[in-house]
Design an enzyme around this catalytic site. Structure first.
Site, PDB file in Angstrom:
ATOM      1  N   GLN A 224     -19.726  34.878 -17.581  1.00 14.57           N
ATOM      2  CA  GLN A 224     -18.331  34.427 -17.680  1.00 14.57           C
ATOM      3  C   GLN A 224     -18.268  32.957 -18.067  1.00 14.57           C
ATOM      4  OE1 GLN A 224     -17.184  37.006 -13.779  1.00 14.57           O
ATOM      5  NE2 GLN A 224     -15.595  35.572 -14.384  1.00 14.57           N
ATOM      6  N   GLU A 741      -4.945  36.658 -11.956  1.00 12.12           N
ATOM      7  CA  GLU A 741      -5.366  36.952 -10.593  1.00 12.12           C
ATOM      8  C   GLU A 741      -4.221  37.028  -9.594  1.00 12.12           C
ATOM      9  OE1 GLU A 741      -9.568  34.640 -11.310  1.00 12.12           O
ATOM     10  OE2 GLU A 741      -7.895  33.514 -10.543  1.00 12.12           O
TER      11      GLU A 741
END
Ligand SMILES: Cc1cc2nc3c(=O)[nH]c(=O)nc-3n(C[C@H](O)[C@H](O)[C@H](O)COP(=O)(O)OP(=O)(O)OC[C@H]3O[C@@H](n4cnc5c(N)ncnc54)[C@H](O)[C@@H]3O)c2cc1C
Lengths: 785, 287
Positions: A224, A741
């Site tokens: 990531q 998120e």
């Protein structure tokens, strides 16, 4: 939902729900994931993992494994130690074993690696590595761990005489004590936010290809954060950074799990370096679930000081976190508990004090921000559970109690007692809109009627505030690397463009969203803009994608670099139109002279001119790069309401409604935003209902495959009703806040509050996640007796 | 997640399959849908030396009524049972509860029966309906009552040279009903608790025959004979079923585990037994 747009659909700037550019190749099987990569002469690696949670290693016999036809090498900790690579630094200043030398400290720990000509042979060899263990008592809870009589897990660590990993505090102790002294009521809750695992469908893996002659290390890796990983590889392995190229290909989900550097990566790279051939390692499902970065595992006690009228005066929180065997939280702040101090939530009160301790246990290491900014999910859960509890104790409706304490719109920018400065918001409007959508007042009446008939209906609210987009260089870094991010934009002579990013998608849709940001600024159609990311040789430096930071930081960089080019485009247009620069206006891909829209050129004309016909003294080309240091975090928020019905005879509960209002500032691609929210609401449902990692008393991990680690599918996931408000971030170039998120952070408390609400009249105040039916039934049963 | 080395042979007739089994060593196994065997092999919990694939044998499939019973062939998938008009009562009720569509499209009822996993659903259904398992060996065919076939956890009463060729579920002549009530944590999960109920009514409306069996709450699929005995000869009704539910809860021997506490599982057995019997009675009365 009709979004606000300033560009026509053909250009597809901000507010257009463009279809995702990446989907066609992924759906048609033309993606390129790590395991799709195959290099000539490639070897395969399999790991030998510890079957026990805590043991001393007496010896490792590799003879039988080496005898297997096709096994080329068996790597042990001893061999790694000879290259000074048996241990590696963690992202939190601790060290972590690469391959165990002295002890194993959790079940699944890497003990040896087998390199073979084919993956089956590597697995056969791994089975034959014979490790002689002297089993030690396993420490499986942090409470047990901090007992002075407990065996020291990290006995190799100099100066470590107990199992304490860290201690941290924040806020104002004295002011908080004073608030509690003034309080009419103190309401408290103890809860465990259980260990969860991000469980990306694609496990971690690497193909390490070190050229024995040039020393060039080409490393394909499920990362990531490829740039940060390149630098860390350079620092840890001592390879010259120009010789390291990290390529993070298509990624099958990250959710924080692909932020850390894992032992498998290090061993495979070392093996390739020594053997001089490419080495592939693809983690097994079990390997992924039992050894790589988990999330949460926070034991929290919270207390609220309140007046009888329901005004919050102060908050006190004590946390005991279960770190596992190594303190390897992958987090970007200087604070030991990440951004946990956002625990004051959406409420306006003067004092808070937070104490945190982390304990080593015989469990896998690696606290990662599983689809959240670090530790925000735990914080948001705690405050929303506490407020709900306070409502019952004070006899005030849970929605009403929130309205009485919300930070008001005019108070922004709002400084919290723990030091965050919230950028913008209108909480009362958000909650009111969500309540109206669900039909709150009527639902309360239905709930009362149902109770009279012995049916249990519950309504749970969570109004969360997140802190995302790490972050300003003064506070946020990983291993000293500031949490800035970058974008490089090149417009080609034909008016098409390539955008190169420091961030890296794992499914969030960067290739579409970021093109739309450029389209908005320059008027080049989004589909004419290729977005490149993930290859460190071909993209500018960045800290990667997690903590919802791509849009707040990389998206800001993209807007800024596009504006730089827009400025140059204006100069070129002025030259082409023989007008003054101040008179050039730009909209939807056209640059025209103020007041005379016919006197215009297109952005494509300008692009060509940039390489063919420039004003005197101007540098050729239309490209630039920007590094963006955000002035602040962004603070998305939302109001979620869940309605459940509980079966009193079995404790089984079912979600009847789930209304989710999100305010993430300006929405770039509303469809992608909604997709992100759907995903997050699903994961919130997962954690609240079924998805957890637990251990037996010997430290055996329960949840080591998808039969035991339950990830909900479309079958069990409830239907979601989405709503929005839009209060832009005042400091972000396009007002966006990030949304990847929010729903994971905000929704668990809403689901749990709903189940607890169904039982509140029985006196039930808490059920820990996952809210399994047996826990619900036991709560009903013990309330009855 | 990679199995160890094994040999593979595809049989084209029952005789060929049996011959291959007779020639094989003790680690030779039949392969039906592979939905239990292959996951175990990938975890290296099963390490067969040879697999005898029975999927290509003609005539081994089928779900049909024949000579007063429902015949389910060894190659019939869970999905075939779910889709069949011939299936009835508890069999029809249970089929859609087996795992998820992927597993149902490959896994077989007979494979599940042979596997004897106490968390498997089918053996409870067969215990409740009084089915027989038909086995073939070199010496010919024999029919084994399900209660004798299920020996222990993962142990059946087949001889090492025998295979299951079909299962026969008797079709009641009078009014009957069946049900399968299952609690699972998510689709595709094995039962936390499940109850199979089967009732046959006499002309007087009293219960003439009863079957009740439990899944996942004992080391084997558990036939609750005490409850069956209590039911027979009585009028169906909530009080009778509540009494039977108490007997079932008492007979169950669940454990504390990640799925929940033993105490709670017993409560679910109690609740689900009541619901299963009510549903079976309802079906019998309507049918
Ligand atoms: C994700 C998942 C979820 C599941 N959930 C459930 C569930 O909810 N409920 C449930 O009941 N089951 C469940 N199962 C198991 C599934 O039903 C299997 O299909 C079944 O248990 C075995 O049947 P099979 O045809 O796949 O057998 P196989 O896996 O091929 O074989 C299983 C065993 O039986 C033996 N065998 C197979 N056929 C014969 C035969 N004709 N004669 C003798 N021996 C034979 C094999 O040698 C092997 O030892 C699940 C499986 C999976 C993978």
């Amino acid at each position: 939902m009709t979004a606000h747009t300033t560009t026509p659909p053909e250009i597809g700037g901000i507010g257009h729900s463009l279809k995702r550019v990446e989907d066609a190749r992924l759906i048609e099987g033309q993606g390129n994931f790590l395991d799709d990569i195959s290099l000539p002469g490639m070897l395969y690696m399999a790991l030998v993992r510890s079957p026990v949670a805590h043991a001393r290693i007496n010896g490792i016999d590799i003879e039988a494994a080496m005898a297997v036809d096709g096994v080329l090498a068996v790597v042990t900790g001893e061999l790694m130690a000879a290259h000074n690579l048996a241990w590696m630094p963690t992202l939190s200043g601790d060290t972590q074993a690469v391959l165990a030398t002295d002890k194993v400290r959790y079940q699944g720990q890497e003990v040896a690696a087998v390199i073979a000509t084919d993956p089956y042979i590597a697995a056969d060899g791994a089975e034959l590595v014979d490790v002689d263990y002297d089993v030690l008592p396993a420490v499986v809870t942090p409470q047990q761990s901090l007992d002075p009589d407990t065996v020291v897990i990290r006995d190799e660590k100099e100066g470590q005489t107990d199992n304490l990993a860290y201690e941290w505090e924040c806020g104002d102790d004295a002011a908080t004590a004073e608030a509690f002294a003034r309080a009419d009521r103190v309401v408290s809750i103890q809860t465990h936010y259980p260990r969860s695992h991000p469980a990306p469908l694609e496990t971690c893996g690497i193909v390490a290809d070190v050229n024995p002659v040039t020393g060039q290390a080409t490393i394909y890796m499920t990362s990531q954060a490829p740039h940060a990983h390149r630098t860390l590889f350079a620092m840890v392995a001592g390879l010259p950074e120009q010789n390291i190229r990290i390529i993070s290909p298509d990624i099958g989900g990250g959710f924080g799990n692909k932020v850390p550097i894992y032992p498998g990566y290090v061993v495979a790279t070392a093996a390739s370096l020594v053997i001089g051939k490419p080495v592939k390692w693809v983690e097994t499902r079990t390997g992924n679930l039992i050894s790589t970065g988990f999330g949460r595992d926070y034991h929290m006690s919270g207390e609220l000081a309140l007046t009888d009228e329901g005004r919050i005066l102060g908050l006190r929180v004590d946390v005991l976190s279960d770190q596992g065997a190594f303190y390897s939280d992958a987090q970007p702040s200087r604070y030991r508990a990440g951004l946990f101090h956002v625990v004051t939530g959406s409420y306006d009160f003067p004092a808070a004090h937070i104490t945190c301790r982390g304990a080593f246990t015989n469990k896998a290491p690696g606290g990662v921000a599983y689809r959240c900014s670090f530790r925000i999910t735990e914080a948001s859960y705690l405050i929303e559970r506490l407020v709900q509890t306070a409502a019952y104790e004070l006899g005030i409706d849970p929605a009403d109690l929130r309205f009485r304490n919300f930070i008001q719109p005019e108070q922004f920018p709002y400084e919290t007692p723990t030091g965050f400065v919230y950028d913008s918001g209108d909480y009362p409007t958000a909650l009111r809109k969500a309540l109206d959508a669900v039909g709150y007042e009527q639902l309360r009446e239905e709930q009362a009627e149902a109770r009279a008939q012995g049916r249990l209906i519950g309504i749970g609210i969570a109004h969360f505030t997140e802190a995302v987009g790490a972050g300003p260089a003064h506070t946020y870094d990983i291993a000293g690397l500031k949490m800035i991010d970058s974008a490089e934009l090149r417009v080609h002579p034909t008016g098409k463009a390539i955008l190169k990013l420091g961030v890296k998608t794992q499914g969030q849709g960067h290739e579409t969203t970021f093109a739309q940001i450029v389209a908005e600024q320059l008027g080049i159609p989004a589909y004419d803009i290729k977005v490149e990311h993930g290859d460190t040789d071909h993209t500018p430096y960045g800290l990667g994608t997690y903590a919802s930071r791509s849009t707040p930081v990389g998206g800001a960089a993209t807007a800024v670099v596009a504006r730089k080019l827009a400025d140059k485009a204006r100069h070129i247009a002025a030259h082409l139109l023989e007008a003054a620069v101040e008179d050039i206006e730009m909209a939807a891909g056209k640059l025209h002279v103020k007041g005379s829209p016919d006197q215009a050129v297109t952005i494509q004309d300008v692009a060509l001119a940039a390489y063919t016909n420039l004003p005197e003294g101007m540098e050729y080309g239309l490209e630039d790069v920007t590094y963006y240091n955000p002035p602040n975090l962004t603070f998305p928020y939302g109001s979620y309401i869940v309605v459940v019905e509980v079966d009193p005879d079995t404790g089984v509960w079912k979600v009847e409604r789930m209304v989710a209002l999100d305010d993430c500032g300006v929405r770039i691609n509303p469809m992608i935003v909604e997709g992100q929210i759907h995903g997050g609401l699903t994961e919130g449902f997962a954690m609240s209902s079924m998805q957890w990692i637990t251990f037996d008393e010997d430290g055996n991990c329960i949840g080591s495959n998808f039969m035991d680690y339950l990830v909900p599918t479309a079958w069990e996931t409830p239907r979601f009703e989405l709503l929005e408000t839009v209060v832009p971030s005042p400091h972000h170039p396009i007002g966006a806040k990030g949304v990847g998120e929010s729903a994971t952070v905000g929704s668990p408390a809403a689901y749990v509050n709903a189940v607890v609400d169904a039982l509140a009249h029985l006196g039930v105040r808490n059920i820990d996640m996952p809210v399994l039916p047996d826990r619900v039934w036991e709560a009903i049963d013990s309330a009855a007796s | 997640m990679l199995p160890s080395r094994f040999d593979y042979v595809a049989a084209h007739s029952i005789e060929e399959a049996l011959a291959a089994k007779a020639q094989g060593d003790e680690d030779t196994r039949f392969l039906a849908g592979g939905q239990s065997l292959l996951p175990m092999m990938k975890l290296r919990l099963a390490v067969p030396s040879k697999l005898i694939d029975i999927n290509r044998i003609d005539g081994l499939g089928g779900v049909e009524r024949r000579n007063g019973h429902l015949r389910i062939g060894a190659a019939a998938r869970h999905a075939d049972v779910a889709a069949s008009d011939a299936a009835f009562g508890a069999v029809a009720a249970a089929a859609p509860w087996i795992s998820d569509p992927l597993v149902r499209n490959l896994g077989t009822l007979c494979g599940s029966v042979a596997h004897c996993d106490p968390e498997g659903d089918w053996n409870s259904v067969l215990l409740a309906t009084g089915a027989d398992v038909v086995a073939r060996g070199p010496g010919g065919e024999r029919s084994i009552p399900i209660a004798e076939f299920v020996q222990d956890m993962f142990a059946n009463s087949l001889a090492s040279d025998e295979m299951v060729t079909e299962v026969r579920v008797p079709v009641p002549s009078g009014r009957s009903g069946g049900s399968y009530v299952k609690l699972e944590r998510k689709i595709g999960d094995y039962a936390t608790v499940a109850v199979a109920g089967h009732l046959e009514l006499g002309d007087d409306g009293r219960i003439a025959a009863a079957g009740l069996a439990l899944t996942s709450v004992a080391p084997i699929n558990l036939k609750v004979a005490e409850a069956e005995a209590l039911l027979v000869g009585n009028q169906p009704g909530p009080e009778l079923f509540a009494e039977a539910a108490e007997l079932a809860a008492a007979a169950a021997d669940p454990r504390d585990d990640v799925r929940g506490t033993a105490r709670w599982k017993r409560q679910v057995v109690r609740t689900f037994t009541g619901r299963a019997l009510a549903a079976a009675a309802d079906q019998a009365l309507k049918g």
